[in-house]
Design a protein around this motif. Sequence first.
Motif, PDB file in Angstrom:
ATOM      1  N   VAL A  43     194.306 -32.100  29.736  1.00  0.00           N
ATOM      2  CA  VAL A  43     193.791 -33.332  30.350  1.00  0.00           C
ATOM      3  C   VAL A  43     194.889 -34.370  30.570  1.00  0.00           C
ATOM      4  CG1 VAL A  43     192.236 -35.289  30.065  1.00  0.00           C
ATOM      5  CG2 VAL A  43     191.449 -32.971  29.528  1.00  0.00           C
ATOM      6  N   GLU A  44     195.684 -34.640  29.556  1.00  0.00           N
ATOM      7  CA  GLU A  44     196.665 -35.722  29.630  1.00  0.00           C
ATOM      8  C   GLU A  44     197.848 -35.393  30.538  1.00  0.00           C
ATOM      9  OE1 GLU A  44     196.207 -38.731  28.449  1.00  0.00           O
ATOM     10  OE2 GLU A  44     194.251 -38.074  27.715  1.00  0.00           O
ATOM     11  N   LYS A  45     198.060 -34.118  30.836  1.00  0.00           N
ATOM     12  CA  LYS A  45     199.205 -33.744  31.672  1.00  0.00           C
ATOM     13  C   LYS A  45     198.796 -33.272  33.061  1.00  0.00           C
ATOM     14  CE  LYS A  45     201.417 -29.946  30.678  1.00  0.00           C
ATOM     15  NZ  LYS A  45     202.176 -28.905  29.962  1.00  0.00           N
ATOM     16  N   THR A  46     197.517 -33.393  33.392  1.00  0.00           N
ATOM     17  CA  THR A  46     197.016 -32.880  34.665  1.00  0.00           C
ATOM     18  C   THR A  46     197.146 -33.898  35.789  1.00  0.00           C
ATOM     19  OG1 THR A  46     195.451 -31.323  33.665  1.00  0.00           O
ATOM     20  CG2 THR A  46     194.948 -32.088  35.894  1.00  0.00           C
ATOM     21  N   ILE A  47     197.542 -33.404  36.966  1.00  0.00           N
ATOM     22  CA  ILE A  47     197.504 -34.169  38.204  1.00  0.00           C
ATOM     23  C   ILE A  47     196.732 -33.327  39.214  1.00  0.00           C
ATOM     24  CG2 ILE A  47     198.809 -35.269  40.064  1.00  0.00           C
ATOM     25  CD1 ILE A  47     201.166 -35.521  38.099  1.00  0.00           C
ATOM     26  N   ALA A  48     195.585 -33.848  39.671  1.00  0.00           N
ATOM     27  CA  ALA A  48     194.778 -33.152  40.672  1.00  0.00           C
ATOM     28  C   ALA A  48     195.167 -33.641  42.061  1.00  0.00           C
ATOM     29  CB  ALA A  48     193.294 -33.403  40.419  1.00  0.00           C
ATOM     30  N   VAL A  49     194.993 -32.777  43.041  1.00  0.00           N
ATOM     31  CA  VAL A  49     195.247 -33.146  44.436  1.00  0.00           C
ATOM     32  C   VAL A  49     194.023 -32.743  45.247  1.00  0.00           C
ATOM     33  CG1 VAL A  49     196.731 -32.901  46.440  1.00  0.00           C
ATOM     34  CG2 VAL A  49     197.725 -32.762  44.140  1.00  0.00           C
ATOM     35  N   SER A  50     193.444 -33.694  45.956  1.00  0.00           N
ATOM     36  CA  SER A  50     192.309 -33.406  46.828  1.00  0.00           C
ATOM     37  C   SER A  50     192.641 -33.885  48.232  1.00  0.00           C
ATOM     38  CB  SER A  50     191.051 -34.108  46.312  1.00  0.00           C
ATOM     39  OG  SER A  50     191.231 -35.514  46.290  1.00  0.00           O
ATOM     40  N   ALA A  51     191.917 -33.370  49.215  1.00  0.00           N
ATOM     41  CA  ALA A  51     192.188 -33.770  50.596  1.00  0.00           C
ATOM     42  C   ALA A  51     190.952 -34.473  51.170  1.00  0.00           C
ATOM     43  CB  ALA A  51     192.609 -32.573  51.429  1.00  0.00           C
ATOM     44  N   ILE A  52     190.515 -34.086  52.344  1.00  0.00           N
ATOM     45  CA  ILE A  52     189.407 -34.756  53.005  1.00  0.00           C
ATOM     46  C   ILE A  52     188.166 -33.869  52.978  1.00  0.00           C
ATOM     47  CG2 ILE A  52     188.667 -35.837  55.166  1.00  0.00           C
ATOM     48  CD1 ILE A  52     191.041 -37.192  53.754  1.00  0.00           C
ATOM     49  N   GLY A  53     187.006 -34.484  52.968  1.00  0.00           N
ATOM     50  CA  GLY A  53     185.750 -33.748  52.909  1.00  0.00           C
ATOM     51  C   GLY A  53     185.042 -34.036  51.610  1.00  0.00           C
ATOM     52  N   CYS A  54     183.931 -33.361  51.372  1.00  0.00           N
ATOM     53  CA  CYS A  54     183.163 -33.609  50.154  1.00  0.00           C
ATOM     54  C   CYS A  54     183.995 -33.370  48.892  1.00  0.00           C
ATOM     55  CB  CYS A  54     181.923 -32.725  50.139  1.00  0.00           C
ATOM     56  SG  CYS A  54     180.767 -33.054  51.490  1.00  0.00           S
ATOM     57  N   ASP A  65     194.547 -37.997  36.528  1.00  0.00           N
ATOM     58  CA  ASP A  65     195.305 -38.591  37.626  1.00  0.00           C
ATOM     59  C   ASP A  65     195.121 -37.729  38.875  1.00  0.00           C
ATOM     60  OD1 ASP A  65     196.272 -40.626  36.027  1.00  0.00           O
ATOM     61  OD2 ASP A  65     198.101 -39.537  35.493  1.00  0.00           O
ATOM     62  N   THR A  66     194.855 -38.379  40.008  1.00  0.00           N
ATOM     63  CA  THR A  66     194.556 -37.645  41.231  1.00  0.00           C
ATOM     64  C   THR A  66     195.302 -38.251  42.411  1.00  0.00           C
ATOM     65  OG1 THR A  66     192.326 -37.171  40.394  1.00  0.00           O
ATOM     66  CG2 THR A  66     192.711 -36.797  42.734  1.00  0.00           C
ATOM     67  N   VAL A  67     195.831 -37.372  43.253  1.00  0.00           N
ATOM     68  CA  VAL A  67     196.479 -37.778  44.499  1.00  0.00           C
ATOM     69  C   VAL A  67     195.601 -37.317  45.651  1.00  0.00           C
ATOM     70  CG1 VAL A  67     198.526 -37.562  45.961  1.00  0.00           C
ATOM     71  CG2 VAL A  67     198.768 -37.526  43.463  1.00  0.00           C
ATOM     72  N   GLU A  68     195.304 -38.211  46.600  1.00  0.00           N
ATOM     73  CA  GLU A  68     194.538 -37.814  47.778  1.00  0.00           C
ATOM     74  C   GLU A  68     195.505 -37.475  48.906  1.00  0.00           C
ATOM     75  OE1 GLU A  68     191.060 -39.408  50.839  1.00  0.00           O
ATOM     76  OE2 GLU A  68     191.542 -40.549  49.035  1.00  0.00           O
ATOM     77  N   ALA A  69     195.405 -36.259  49.408  1.00  0.00           N
ATOM     78  CA  ALA A  69     196.304 -35.779  50.454  1.00  0.00           C
ATOM     79  C   ALA A  69     195.656 -35.941  51.830  1.00  0.00           C
ATOM     80  CB  ALA A  69     196.638 -34.307  50.220  1.00  0.00           C
ATOM     81  N   PRO A  70     196.449 -35.955  52.898  1.00  0.00           N
ATOM     82  CA  PRO A  70     195.866 -35.897  54.242  1.00  0.00           C
ATOM     83  C   PRO A  70     195.080 -34.598  54.421  1.00  0.00           C
ATOM     84  CG  PRO A  70     198.178 -36.539  54.335  1.00  0.00           C
ATOM     85  CD  PRO A  70     197.919 -36.067  52.932  1.00  0.00           C
ATOM     86  N   HIS A  71     194.243 -34.565  55.436  1.00  0.00           N
ATOM     87  CA  HIS A  71     193.352 -33.428  55.683  1.00  0.00           C
ATOM     88  C   HIS A  71     194.128 -32.118  55.748  1.00  0.00           C
ATOM     89  CE1 HIS A  71     189.529 -32.093  58.094  1.00  0.00           C
ATOM     90  NE2 HIS A  71     189.658 -31.468  56.935  1.00  0.00           N
TER      91      HIS A  71
END
Length: 250
Positions: A43-54, A65-71
């Motif tokens: 948990v403490e070392k995780t970085i999630a990456v999500s893009a566009i959509g649901c 921690d999460t980074v939102e990427a372009p589609h």
Amino acid sequence: MQEQLVFDRPDVLADVPSHYCPGCQHGVVHRIVAECLEEFGLVEKTIAVSAIGCSVFIYNYVLVDTVEAPHGRAPAVATGVKRARKDAFVFAYQGDGDLASIGLAEIMHAANRGERISVIFVNNTVYGMTGGQMAPTTMIGQKTTTCPGGRCLEREGGPMHMAEIIATLGGVAYCARTAVNNMKNMAQTKRAIRRAFQTQINDEGFGFVEILATCPTNWKLSPVASNERIGKEMIPEFPLGVFKDAAKEE
């Protein structure tokens, strides 16, 4: 008789009402991902990456921690994050319109390079957030807003089978397809996600899990009928199983 707790919410899973449509299974996948992160102590070392959509809304529910990427660009962004932060655990969370259409090049090249990231791919065979258009994984005969008569093999081609495609690439350490329509398949999904996460922990290569899930709103079906569709229509088209596990092939 003393009560014993046998089931509880993972601490990393936000205790908030879900905004997802009734019967949507993104929440089920979120819970399984959260359980795996906690069980591995990530948990403490995780970085999630999500893009566009649901799929983007994972940042509202899994408290990392999460980074939102372009589609479509989640694998490319995840690659950059992992190369810059080799100590971090990095996973991308994507839907089928995002990963298999505009993001097809990114997922293919990240997998082929063997990037030390894990990708969770939720396949509900339709564009969910943007209005129910035909996706690369839409099944033959399935109706969407852009193929109201049903997808036609001669006109649009057949659905893309991403797990089978990804498994052919040299940098892939683990690739599987599962579903979340019943308890047996949910348990298999958890085992697959754990294995995909393990490939990153062990520095084995790229990990990929495709998960068959519902979209009741855009399918125009009830939650119950949507869940039944996975077993009756989706699994025959997209067979479940492990398509590559490099550790077992050695």
